[in-house]
Design a protein around this motif. Structure first.
Motif, PDB file in Angstrom:
ATOM      1  N   LEU A  88       4.136  45.708  23.153  1.00  0.00           N
ATOM      2  CA  LEU A  88       5.559  45.890  22.464  1.00  0.00           C
ATOM      3  C   LEU A  88       6.758  46.273  23.765  1.00  0.00           C
ATOM      4  CD1 LEU A  88       6.536  45.810  19.487  1.00  0.00           C
ATOM      5  CD2 LEU A  88       3.980  45.760  19.943  1.00  0.00           C
ATOM      6  N   LYS A 111      10.677  52.679  14.246  1.00  0.00           N
ATOM      7  CA  LYS A 111      10.224  51.411  13.857  1.00  0.00           C
ATOM      8  C   LYS A 111       9.184  50.483  14.875  1.00  0.00           C
ATOM      9  CE  LYS A 111      10.972  48.703  10.498  1.00  0.00           C
ATOM     10  NZ  LYS A 111      10.891  48.835   8.935  1.00  0.00           N
ATOM     11  N   GLN A 114       5.747  51.971  14.517  1.00  0.00           N
ATOM     12  CA  GLN A 114       5.051  51.616  13.628  1.00  0.00           C
ATOM     13  C   GLN A 114       4.857  49.977  13.686  1.00  0.00           C
ATOM     14  OE1 GLN A 114       7.686  50.979   9.940  1.00  0.00           O
ATOM     15  NE2 GLN A 114       6.030  50.748   8.383  1.00  0.00           N
ATOM     16  N   TYR A 115       5.615  49.198  14.513  1.00  0.00           N
ATOM     17  CA  TYR A 115       4.845  47.850  14.882  1.00  0.00           C
ATOM     18  C   TYR A 115       3.609  48.028  15.674  1.00  0.00           C
ATOM     19  CZ  TYR A 115       9.306  45.919  13.047  1.00  0.00           C
ATOM     20  OH  TYR A 115      10.408  45.704  12.429  1.00  0.00           O
ATOM     21  N   THR A 116       3.752  48.970  16.613  1.00  0.00           N
ATOM     22  CA  THR A 116       2.707  49.333  17.600  1.00  0.00           C
ATOM     23  C   THR A 116       1.215  49.649  16.694  1.00  0.00           C
ATOM     24  OG1 THR A 116       4.377  50.167  19.242  1.00  0.00           O
ATOM     25  CG2 THR A 116       1.961  50.724  19.600  1.00  0.00           C
ATOM     26  N   TYR A 118       0.495  48.621  13.660  1.00  0.00           N
ATOM     27  CA  TYR A 118       0.167  47.412  13.091  1.00  0.00           C
ATOM     28  C   TYR A 118      -0.701  46.513  14.079  1.00  0.00           C
ATOM     29  CZ  TYR A 118       2.968  48.734   9.237  1.00  0.00           C
ATOM     30  OH  TYR A 118       3.731  49.115   8.154  1.00  0.00           O
TER      31      TYR A 118
END
Length: 426
Positions: A88, A111, A114-116, A118
């Protein structure tokens, strides 16, 4: 001694004491889970799987505190989260949407976090499948779909639980939770390493002088790590005075702290991953000509491989130090921010001259940090090659452990300072 006094003062503060106790309890949970075996595994086969050179797998075992070689529920450790964070971070530079999120402050960072999470779950699931179907296939009691699915889910859930554990430490404890989990795994290996060295001494395989010299070397390395981790070049910045209405703004002086080792331990991990990759392949095909060639020419235990390995290790660490420092520190952005806020470096014109000056300073101090990282990471390999000492607590371990300890102590001190400010305001 100062660290012990700081902990003593922090322990007397009730709310900080609760945070320290919470952190220790969470690390205890991590260590307990590191000893819970994955179900439906033949434990007798695991010893044979890890009897030789592990290559890159030894890095996984280091981060997991031995849970990987013992194939426990935390065998994947927090490695998928580290990989996801690095991916990321690199994508933030390449993808405009992520770069915009990174500049949006707290909400943007949430945000990206959160991507991390997933991506961590996805990587954990993929790694769990690879380990179960590939590396640990022979250790499975039954190689049917449901048994494999159970092992994969247990390993993936273990990583997800550790990620949650780290976030709980961030919210309710002290220090960075993910770093402390890695720190706990590394420290857990220290008693075993000391015991092994003592047994070697009792058996006459290692002399007393070798142990003393190694202890002195380790102490010097720890002191050096502290100096370089704390070392920084402070570039003075002056802000021009501005009159807005009847008020005057600016005029104060500050500085830009440029750390000597801005990249941390990341260059060592990257270099180790590349160098250990051929050795990892030989782990799966041991009795081949390729394995013999790699062991002789590219292995830290080969002759002349140990010298080739050391040279490549130094070159790769220097390269990755400059590469990662360029990612985390952008002189152009720093110069633009100063210019927009009316700041300038005394004697340096704003704009392009400031960027060139910052690049020059960054290149000089990064070289010192890169050489230090290379020395710390390479010398233990040479010591292990030319002495009977089996060093499982090497340079990478010391870099991570000391760095996390310093960061945690700094956060404890900051919380004490904030508490004093709040008491003063009340």
């Amino acid at each position: 001694m100062e660290m012990i006094r700081t902990i003593g003062r922090a322990w007397k503060v009730p709310d900080i004491r609760k945070k320290i106790i919470f952190t220790l309890l969470m690390l205890l949970v991590f260590r307990i889970g590191s000893n819970i075996p994955v179900p439906n595994i033949d434990r007798s086969i695991l010893g044979d799987l890890f009897s030789g050179e592990m290559g890159l797998l030894s890095l996984f075992d280091l981060f997991s505190g031995g849970a990987f070689s013992n194939f426990t529920i935390f065998a994947l450790s927090i490695t998928p989260y580290i990989t996801a964070s690095i991916i990321l971070q690199l994508l933030t530079i390449a993808v405009p949407r992520l770069e915009q999120l990174a500049k949006e402050g707290q909400e943007g960072r949430k945000k990206i976090a959160q991507y991390t999470r997933y991506l961590t779950v996805v990587l954990a699931f993929v790694q769990a499948i690879g380990m179960t179907v590939g590396l640990f296939r022979d250790a499975l009691i039954s190689y049917d779909f449901w048994n494999v699915a159970l092992v994969v889910l247990v390993l993936s859930a273990g990583t997800a639980f550790l990620m949650w554990l780290g976030e709980m430490i961030n919210e309710n404890g002290v220090g960075n939770g993910i770093s402390l989990i890695i720190f706990g795994g590394i420290i857990a290996r220290a008693p075993s390493a000391i015991h092994t060295s003592w047994l070697s001494y009792r058996a006459g395989e290692v002399g007393l002088m070798s142990l003393v010299l190694f202890a002195v070397f380790a102490l010097c390395v720890v002191v050096g790590i502290v100096v370089f981790q704390q070392g920084q070049r402070r570039i003075p910045v002056q802000y021009a005075k501005r009159v807005v209405g009847r008020k005057m703004y600016g005029g104060q002086s500050t500085h830009i702290p440029m750390k000597v080792n801005q990249a941390g331990v990341i260059p060592v991990i990257f270099a180790l991953s590349l160098l250990q990759f051929p050795l990892t392949i030989t782990y799966f095909i041991p009795d081949t000509g390729f394995a013999a060639w790699v062991t002789k020419w590219l292995s830290p235990t080969g002759d002349p491989g140990v010298w080739i390995y050391a040279v490549f290790n130094i070159l790769l660490i220097v390269f990755f130090t400059y590469f990662y420092t360029a990612l985390v520190f952008n002189p152009q952005n720093v110069a633009d921010n100063m210019k927009n806020n009316g700041g300038f470096i005394p004697g340096i014109r704003p704009g392009r001259s400031t960027v060139e000056y910052l690049n020059k300073v960054m290149n000089r101090i990064t070289f010192a940090g890169a050489i230090f990282l290379a020395v710390v990471a390479t010398i233990p390999t040479l010591i292990q090659q030319f002495t009977a000492l089996q060093i499982s607590f090497g340079g990478t371990s010391l870099l991570i452990a000391v760095g996390v300890a310093l960061d945690t102590m700094k956060q404890i001190e900051n919380q004490m300072v904030m508490r004093n400010y709040q008491g003063f305001l009340k």
